[in-house]
Design an enzyme around this catalytic site. Sequence first.
Site, PDB file in Angstrom:
ATOM      1  N   ARG A   1       0.866  -1.174   0.000  1.00 48.23           N
ATOM      2  CA  ARG A   1       0.000   0.000   0.000  1.00 48.23           C
ATOM      3  C   ARG A   1       0.902   1.223   0.000  1.00 48.23           C
ATOM      4  NH1 ARG A   1      -3.400  -2.727  -1.732  1.00 48.23           N
ATOM      5  NH2 ARG A   1      -5.407  -3.294  -0.842  1.00 48.23           N
TER       6      ARG A   1
ATOM      7  N   ASP B   1       3.841   0.112  -7.381  1.00 46.85           N
ATOM      8  CA  ASP B   1       2.529  -0.135  -7.986  1.00 46.85           C
ATOM      9  C   ASP B   1       1.447   0.605  -7.203  1.00 46.85           C
ATOM     10  OD1 ASP B   1       0.777  -1.591  -9.822  1.00 46.85           O
ATOM     11  OD2 ASP B   1       0.093  -2.688  -8.049  1.00 46.85           O
TER      12      ASP B   1
ATOM     13  N   GLU C   1      -3.043   7.738  -4.186  1.00 46.90           N
ATOM     14  CA  GLU C   1      -3.470   7.209  -5.493  1.00 46.90           C
ATOM     15  C   GLU C   1      -4.982   7.296  -5.703  1.00 46.90           C
ATOM     16  OE1 GLU C   1      -2.090   3.077  -4.897  1.00 46.90           O
ATOM     17  OE2 GLU C   1      -4.191   2.436  -4.926  1.00 46.90           O
TER      18      GLU C   1
ATOM     19  N   HIS D   1      -1.426   0.562  -9.711  1.00 44.64           N
ATOM     20  CA  HIS D   1      -2.107  -0.448  -8.886  1.00 44.64           C
ATOM     21  C   HIS D   1      -2.714  -1.541  -9.770  1.00 44.64           C
ATOM     22  CE1 HIS D   1      -4.051  -1.016  -4.693  1.00 44.64           C
ATOM     23  NE2 HIS D   1      -3.887  -2.177  -5.276  1.00 44.64           N
TER      24      HIS D   1
END
Length: 331
Positions: free
Chosen positions: A233, A257, A262, A294
């Site tokens: 995360r 990622d 985000e 993500h």
Amino acid sequence: MKVAFFHTKPYDREAFEAERKGHEIDYFDQRLSEETVHLAQGYPAVCVFANDILNARVIHALVEGGTKVLALRCAGCNHVDFDAVGETGLRVVNVPAYSPNAVAEHAVALMQAVNRHLPRAVSQVRMGNYALHGLVGMDVVDKTVGVVGTGRIGTVFARILKQGFGAEVIAHDPYPNDECRAMGIDYVPLEDLLARSDIISLHCPLTEDSHHLIDAAAISRLKRGVLIVNTSRGAVIDTQAAIDGLKSGQIGGLGIDVYENEGPLFWEDRSDEPLTDDQFARLLGFQNAVVTGHQAFLTREALDQIAKQTLENLTCIETGVACERELTLAA
Ligand code: NAI
């Protein structure tokens, strides 16, 4: 069960329609939030993903609108206000292990994209520039790779690095597991892992303890030039500290990622809009930072498992069968 399905993408709909069986699903493009929660009015079940907003206001509004079950079609549940869940009696189910390989393999892809400068190499070749300066990487064999969090995903990542690449893998986890120990992986205190690793990959959940685990103090203790990979995360890394570490060269490469802020960015096409997040823009400016939006979970196998297990969870709740993937308040 009648399900309001938020933040739908074509690949979600395809996987869920193939598994739907007795459930009736209405798909909404919108992310669940205080602005969109009215759409869930009258639905006994609501299905959400990792970037929907599940704060106290949204949870209370869902329950007032008749929702009894919140089906997370993801593993992470750090975005759910469990105090509000406790106050309202809302039941929450998730999909803890749809494909650890999908995420671990993406972490490996990010690691090598950073290590071997793949985005820069590919764009240089497209431009007809076949020079190699700036593209020097390192062999992973015999390097020390630190894995933070050896649960389902971290264990797969550790196995790939140890048995596939021949790296020396060390790990940090408050609950070491036998599978990693049997592979010869040493568990060490976080301080040691930070000081010894040439590559660090983060696979712990976001909790109070892991929030900004990689902050300025941690970065100052790293081996100079370390590569850091994060598929867990975003907020496990303090973004500003990582930017400073990339600027100074203390961090040699970053493959992420997930990104702290985000939520308002990822999973939408924003290519016609100005990028207003200055921190994110700064990250994208580094040649040695590789960012994906993500997508580590996004394999055909994982999508099929997400659909299957989410719908099984709803069937259990509907038919009164104990659901092994129901989250208790201790979560
Ligand atoms: P898991 O629950 O199987 O394993 C997590 C491990 O982290 C456990 O062994 C736990 O003891 C350990 N841990 C907890 N706090 C820690 C800390 N402070 N320091 C070190 N270790 C700690 O979870 P799993 O399935 O391996 O997933 C890990 C995380 O990956 C999820 O929580 C989620 O946030 C993220 N994830 C990301 C995806 C993506 O698409 N990028 C998809 C799926 C999960």
